[in-house]
Design an enzyme around this catalytic site. Sequence first.
Site, PDB file in Angstrom:
ATOM      1  N   CYS A 194     115.751  47.090  10.256  1.00 43.92           N
ATOM      2  CA  CYS A 194     114.830  46.743   8.776  1.00 43.92           C
ATOM      3  C   CYS A 194     115.475  45.711   9.584  1.00 43.92           C
ATOM      4  O   CYS A 194     116.485  45.468   9.545  1.00 43.92           O
ATOM      5  CB  CYS A 194     115.181  47.873   8.288  1.00 43.92           C
ATOM      6  SG  CYS A 194     114.450  49.461   8.557  1.00 43.92           S
ATOM      7  N   ARG A 206     113.041  42.395  13.134  1.00 50.19           N
ATOM      8  CA  ARG A 206     113.729  44.243  13.089  1.00 50.19           C
ATOM      9  C   ARG A 206     112.642  45.462  12.438  1.00 50.19           C
ATOM     10  O   ARG A 206     113.541  46.199  12.317  1.00 50.19           O
ATOM     11  CB  ARG A 206     114.700  43.834  12.628  1.00 50.19           C
ATOM     12  CG  ARG A 206     115.635  42.401  12.446  1.00 50.19           C
ATOM     13  CD  ARG A 206     116.950  42.372  11.021  1.00 50.19           C
ATOM     14  NE  ARG A 206     117.621  43.384  11.122  1.00 50.19           N
ATOM     15  CZ  ARG A 206     118.735  43.447  12.187  1.00 50.19           C
ATOM     16  NH1 ARG A 206     119.330  42.767  13.175  1.00 50.19           N
ATOM     17  NH2 ARG A 206     119.211  44.618  12.265  1.00 50.19           N
ATOM     18  N   TRP A 244     111.358  49.374   9.168  1.00 46.90           N
ATOM     19  CA  TRP A 244     111.172  50.172  10.441  1.00 46.90           C
ATOM     20  C   TRP A 244     111.414  51.191  10.093  1.00 46.90           C
ATOM     21  O   TRP A 244     112.430  51.880   9.934  1.00 46.90           O
ATOM     22  CB  TRP A 244     111.976  49.954  12.158  1.00 46.90           C
ATOM     23  CG  TRP A 244     111.382  49.948  13.275  1.00 46.90           C
ATOM     24  CD1 TRP A 244     111.070  49.481  14.011  1.00 46.90           C
ATOM     25  CD2 TRP A 244     111.980  51.252  13.974  1.00 46.90           C
ATOM     26  NE1 TRP A 244     110.398  50.570  15.395  1.00 46.90           N
ATOM     27  CE2 TRP A 244     111.317  51.110  15.100  1.00 46.90           C
ATOM     28  CE3 TRP A 244     113.161  52.502  13.703  1.00 46.90           C
ATOM     29  CZ2 TRP A 244     111.690  52.658  15.867  1.00 46.90           C
ATOM     30  CZ3 TRP A 244     113.288  53.508  14.402  1.00 46.90           C
ATOM     31  CH2 TRP A 244     112.569  53.272  15.698  1.00 46.90           C
ATOM     32  N   ASN A 275     119.724  49.051   5.628  1.00 49.23           N
ATOM     33  CA  ASN A 275     118.787  49.751   7.039  1.00 49.23           C
ATOM     34  C   ASN A 275     120.128  50.078   7.788  1.00 49.23           C
ATOM     35  O   ASN A 275     121.161  50.103   7.915  1.00 49.23           O
ATOM     36  CB  ASN A 275     119.388  47.826   7.217  1.00 49.23           C
ATOM     37  CG  ASN A 275     120.080  47.801   9.184  1.00 49.23           C
ATOM     38  OD1 ASN A 275     119.288  48.496   9.839  1.00 49.23           O
ATOM     39  ND2 ASN A 275     120.159  46.616  10.053  1.00 49.23           N
ATOM     40  N   GLY A 276     120.127  51.267   8.464  1.00 51.02           N
ATOM     41  CA  GLY A 276     120.485  52.380   9.415  1.00 51.02           C
ATOM     42  C   GLY A 276     120.106  53.733   9.207  1.00 51.02           C
ATOM     43  O   GLY A 276     118.674  53.754   8.778  1.00 51.02           O
ATOM     44  N   GLU A 305     110.938  46.916  35.031  1.00 52.35           N
ATOM     45  CA  GLU A 305     111.130  46.034  33.900  1.00 52.35           C
ATOM     46  C   GLU A 305     109.158  45.125  33.988  1.00 52.35           C
ATOM     47  O   GLU A 305     108.650  44.701  32.528  1.00 52.35           O
ATOM     48  CB  GLU A 305     111.625  43.960  33.679  1.00 52.35           C
ATOM     49  CG  GLU A 305     111.993  43.471  32.828  1.00 52.35           C
ATOM     50  CD  GLU A 305     111.908  43.907  31.249  1.00 52.35           C
ATOM     51  OE1 GLU A 305     112.185  44.655  31.142  1.00 52.35           O
ATOM     52  OE2 GLU A 305     112.051  42.742  30.997  1.00 52.35           O
ATOM     53  N   LYS A 344     107.455  45.438  30.202  1.00 50.90           N
ATOM     54  CA  LYS A 344     106.540  44.006  29.264  1.00 50.90           C
ATOM     55  C   LYS A 344     105.355  44.281  29.214  1.00 50.90           C
ATOM     56  O   LYS A 344     104.521  44.107  28.242  1.00 50.90           O
ATOM     57  CB  LYS A 344     107.317  42.940  30.156  1.00 50.90           C
ATOM     58  CG  LYS A 344     107.547  41.558  29.706  1.00 50.90           C
ATOM     59  CD  LYS A 344     108.468  41.232  29.394  1.00 50.90           C
ATOM     60  CE  LYS A 344     108.800  42.515  28.499  1.00 50.90           C
ATOM     61  NZ  LYS A 344     110.616  42.191  28.483  1.00 50.90           N
ATOM     62  N   GLU A 393     104.706  47.106  26.897  1.00 50.24           N
ATOM     63  CA  GLU A 393     105.642  47.290  25.019  1.00 50.24           C
ATOM     64  C   GLU A 393     104.160  46.416  24.619  1.00 50.24           C
ATOM     65  O   GLU A 393     104.076  46.377  23.228  1.00 50.24           O
ATOM     66  CB  GLU A 393     106.920  47.050  24.976  1.00 50.24           C
ATOM     67  CG  GLU A 393     106.807  45.911  25.486  1.00 50.24           C
ATOM     68  CD  GLU A 393     108.422  45.523  25.504  1.00 50.24           C
ATOM     69  OE1 GLU A 393     109.192  46.319  24.826  1.00 50.24           O
ATOM     70  OE2 GLU A 393     109.403  44.489  26.538  1.00 50.24           O
ATOM     71  N   HIS A 434     105.048  61.261  46.430  1.00 51.18           N
ATOM     72  CA  HIS A 434     105.256  62.415  46.186  1.00 51.18           C
ATOM     73  C   HIS A 434     104.811  63.049  44.873  1.00 51.18           C
ATOM     74  O   HIS A 434     105.642  63.928  43.930  1.00 51.18           O
ATOM     75  CB  HIS A 434     106.883  62.897  46.014  1.00 51.18           C
ATOM     76  CG  HIS A 434     107.436  62.067  47.503  1.00 51.18           C
ATOM     77  ND1 HIS A 434     107.590  63.066  48.610  1.00 51.18           N
ATOM     78  CD2 HIS A 434     108.009  61.130  47.727  1.00 51.18           C
ATOM     79  CE1 HIS A 434     108.204  62.386  49.601  1.00 51.18           C
ATOM     80  NE2 HIS A 434     108.225  61.188  48.962  1.00 51.18           N
ATOM     81  N   LYS A 447     113.559  44.988  17.108  1.00 49.84           N
ATOM     82  CA  LYS A 447     113.722  44.204  18.742  1.00 49.84           C
ATOM     83  C   LYS A 447     115.193  44.781  18.707  1.00 49.84           C
ATOM     84  O   LYS A 447     115.873  44.439  19.120  1.00 49.84           O
ATOM     85  CB  LYS A 447     113.642  42.893  17.850  1.00 49.84           C
ATOM     86  CG  LYS A 447     114.576  41.973  19.215  1.00 49.84           C
ATOM     87  CD  LYS A 447     113.821  40.815  19.414  1.00 49.84           C
ATOM     88  CE  LYS A 447     115.002  40.106  20.500  1.00 49.84           C
ATOM     89  NZ  LYS A 447     114.165  40.119  22.287  1.00 49.84           N
TER      90      LYS A 447
END
Length: 608
Positions: A2, A27, A75, A101-102, A481, A485, A488, A504, A603
């Site tokens: 947010c 955000r 968000w 925000n939170g 990574e 990448k 996402e 396995h 982010k």
Amino acid sequence: MCGIVGYIGEEQAAPFLLSGLEKLEYRGYDSAGLCLNDNGELVVKKAKGKLKELKTLTDDGKNLHGTIGIGHTRWATHGEPSDVNAHPHLSTSGRFAVVHNGIIENYLILKEKLTEKGMVFQSNTDTEVIAQLFEYYYQGSLMDTVIKVLSKLDGSYALGVLSRDNPDEIIAVRKESPLIIGLGNGENYIASDIPAILSKTRTIYRLENDEIAVIRRDGVQIYNLDKEPVHKEPEHIEWDVDAAEKGGYEHFMFKEIMEQPKALRDTLHPHIQDGRVVLDEIHLTAEQIRSFRKINILACGSAYHVGVVAKYVFEKVLRIPVEADLASEFRYRDPIVDDKTLTIVISQSGETADTKEAMKEAKRRGSHVIAIVNVLGSAIAKEAHDVIYTLAGPEIAVATTKAYSTQLAVIYLMAIYFGDLLGKISDTEYKCYLRELQMIPDKIQQILDNSEQMQYLASQLFHAGDVFFIGRNIDYALSLEGSLKLKEISYIHSEAYAAGELKHGTISLIENGTLVIALATHEELIGKIVSNIQEVQARGAYVLCLTTEKHQELKSVAQSTVFIPQTCDMMLPSLAVVPLQLFAYYVAALKGCDIDKPRNLAKSVTVE
Ligand code: G6P
């Protein structure tokens, strides 16, 4: 998680609020909204979806009037993305508007109580209880109401509040979530992050936990919870405005991939002097360093993946046991940590809630904490014992690239520095590692100059339904990574697997045409990974293999091969990650994905 922005001045507020939100969309971007005081009325406009929906709704802000306002880009945490759950939220009578925000952890209890008192709720958000609490407790003094409301809230918040009865003030408060105040001439601003206000000012205050800011046109006053004024020195921001712009590139992600050589040089430069690694930020004596029995690395997302690479690097060079831990897991598992444990936390934003809390847990248990952080003055940077900054510059794309690379560079600096102090590396090794590290930016540039190869491979492979990244040792750490990448930003399902573990279970998923990206840079294990490549090929896999220049023979093993320049083994992830970033980028571009703002992500994750 947010973004908040606010304006008070003589101009129409809406256009600035929209441009500020644009800079904060990283955000969160599932809905956005504005509230302006238009001649004594708090007028709210909000729209589900990206900011462009709100821009259309408000005709780029032209049909919203007023010179004081707050804005928000969301968000979702409580309540699905929708118009009604978008911020700002108004209290029942429309007297207060709040952006947040939170997370308010006790919102259900508060909501129940307020509903009993006759407050009518419109949304499913936790934020709306804050607006209603303002209304419930307001008896004429805005400051008293703020203090009362804050005393009722459990959780984390940055808040921007407008009051209809106080048309010349914005209230800003924070606890755990970031908020800055921009100081202008006859106008002032609030924002979750610096890029939102850079077009207006470079002079800011950083609000601290439990501080209350009253923002007026002609000045800003900050108080503590006892209503005592708090004196703060304004901070000057040195940032280059262009750093937060796309600068001709189509996406921030591509720009940031291309900026990696510079970001690495900037990060390494201050720490290499006269052929020696200088890490003055670490306030530990050689004796203290020798006393550590274990290193714990705490982080989330890609920063955690740096931690996994670091585990391989530190264990090899320093011969100390290293645990790389997901911060969210570490927090709640009663970890075995004491003053003989060195903790390293890694975070681009320096605000990630889980990383921050995990760090506090490690500190409580007596561990010395070194933070590797990109954002200056962020919460983690402030609370760690020592902080080493990556100088990657602002990273805007949600999928990290240059922050990951600069974090890795700091890990190598630390490995050399500690290796030397502990007597674990010889003089020759010291010189060799340092020389190789200094050559990494040029070698990355070489890879970037050949980006068309990854573009071509992406054009051949972007229809893949599932992708498996496999590797051994440090290549396994890197595969985590590479896989993240790709998934996402392109939404292709992908998994990272330790190559030896495939047989396995996961090998049962390999069928005709399954794409396997095999990372084969780790010299000692090339033979082993070749066997794994053959195992998946025998089951029909298409293998794209990434290896070092000297292993030309792998051309005849895999269907496609990508070569990277040679460097010492432990630094290969710095080079190998670049083709993987490019591959993910080009695949996502070919699929028409929203590369800089992938769905459901943000982010900076300031909630648990
Ligand atoms: C989010 C981002 C990731 C990032 C992670 C940790 O999930 O989407 O790219 O790696 O947070 O963020 P930090 O700021 O702590 O590095």
